[in-house]
Design an enzyme around this catalytic site. Sequence first.
Site: not given
Ligand code: NAD
Ligand code: TYD
Length: 350
Positions: A131-133, A156, A160
């Site tokens: 992630t970019d975070e 989180y 990561k």
């Molecule tokens: P998500 O939470 O929707 O899915 C995570 C999946 O991992 C789930 O299916 C869960 O069951 C599985 N999982 C969790 N713990 C596990 C374990 N101990 N063993 C096996 N499986 C397990 O997450 P996402 O949003 O799809 O993110 C996927 C990846 O991309 C992550 O690594 C996250 O850090 C990264 N990412 C997410 C975003 C975003 O905006 N959502 C952006 C950049 C990077």
């Molecule tokens: P989120 O979807 O949780 O992603 P991330 O924290 O990984 O960026 O949140 C996106 C943005 O929205 C973040 O600045 C937090 C804000 N946010 C709210 O204002 N209200 C909410 O209920 C949630 C879940 C997030």
Amino acid sequence: MKKILITGGAGFIGSHVVRLFVNKYPDYQIVNLDKLTYAGNLNNIKDIENKPNYSFVKGDIVDAAFINELFSLHKFDSVIHLAAESHVDRSISNPLEFVMTNVIGTVNLLNAAKNEWKDNFSAHRFYHVSTDEVYGTLGETGMFTETTSYDPHSPYSASKASSDHFVRAYHDTYGMNVIISNCSNNYGSHHFPEKLIPLSIHNIKNNKPIPIYGKGENIRDWLYVEDHARAIDVIFHNAKTGTTYNIGGHNEWTNIDLIKILCKIMDKKLNRDEGESAKLITFVKDRAGHDLRYAIDSTKLQKELGWVPSLQFEEGLEKTVDWYLSNEEWLTNVTSGAYKKYYEEQYTKR
Ligand code: NAD
Ligand code: TYD
């Protein structure tokens, strides 16, 4: 036939990656490993579950013995690792779970891969999705590049960042063929409704308050999830070993502006008077350690590997809203049971 392990393939992004690989590469055998936590849902990939080049294994990446056995049984050619605990608010309530899955789980996978592949690292790729975070927060200007120093603030992002460091260490120390990508916030179908966009769609539909943290001035850089999956495909097949790519769509929005657009789209789709959904906007207590701004510079990926995002934001948001409104059963299923308890704990005391 190449055998690829995709972890976390029942989650939001993982399900899109699994679908893309299963459909695009019939000569690859895709094994999806997922623990099926609250965020994992086999309905996310129902459309491909019977394909001959797909199989599912339920299991926990924290269980080292199980992971070692899985690697020795399957002889994977490569790994695309997405399994993670992914929600910042949950990491604030329970950091240890994030250390276990995101750090220990990643190291377990690296160890198993190292052991199986040690005689020929160059033929086996370990792709870590991040992630970019990890870069922390930006002020009003600037963008994250691949050389920005890590400066995570939430449990989180700290977990990561730690996993990214381990992946690089396995390249630098043992010579493993690893790649990492760091992507900005994703949106699209199958996104669990604890994250801003799906939670807001769910609440607007049900005439519930839309909780905006602080003043809604925090900025995120949003990318359509299918564009992320395409980027992963391009990077997996073309990146040089040991490299990192940032993925993002140059699409920054303050949370409040994003929610206002979403409200407009929802008014139209639900045949409401203009402005009706926006009345649900409710400012609530800010998130602890809330990063102000994320913005990704994806020039390297665009120039070196030719990837470009495909969708404009409003088009992507509208597609996303359409998906949620026509998949009511999916939303009802994931918001029953444990979701209600989470929602109460997270929002009623704010
Ligand atoms: P998500 O939470 O929707 O899915 C995570 C999946 O991992 C789930 O299916 C869960 O069951 C599985 N999982 C969790 N713990 C596990 C374990 N101990 N063993 C096996 N499986 C397990 O997450 P996402 O949003 O799809 O993110 C996927 C990846 O991309 C992550 O690594 C996250 O850090 C990264 N990412 C997410 C975003 C975003 O905006 N959502 C952006 C950049 C990077
Ligand atoms: P989120 O979807 O949780 O992603 P991330 O924290 O990984 O960026 O949140 C996106 C943005 O929205 C973040 O600045 C937090 C804000 N946010 C709210 O204002 N209200 C909410 O209920 C949630 C879940 C997030």
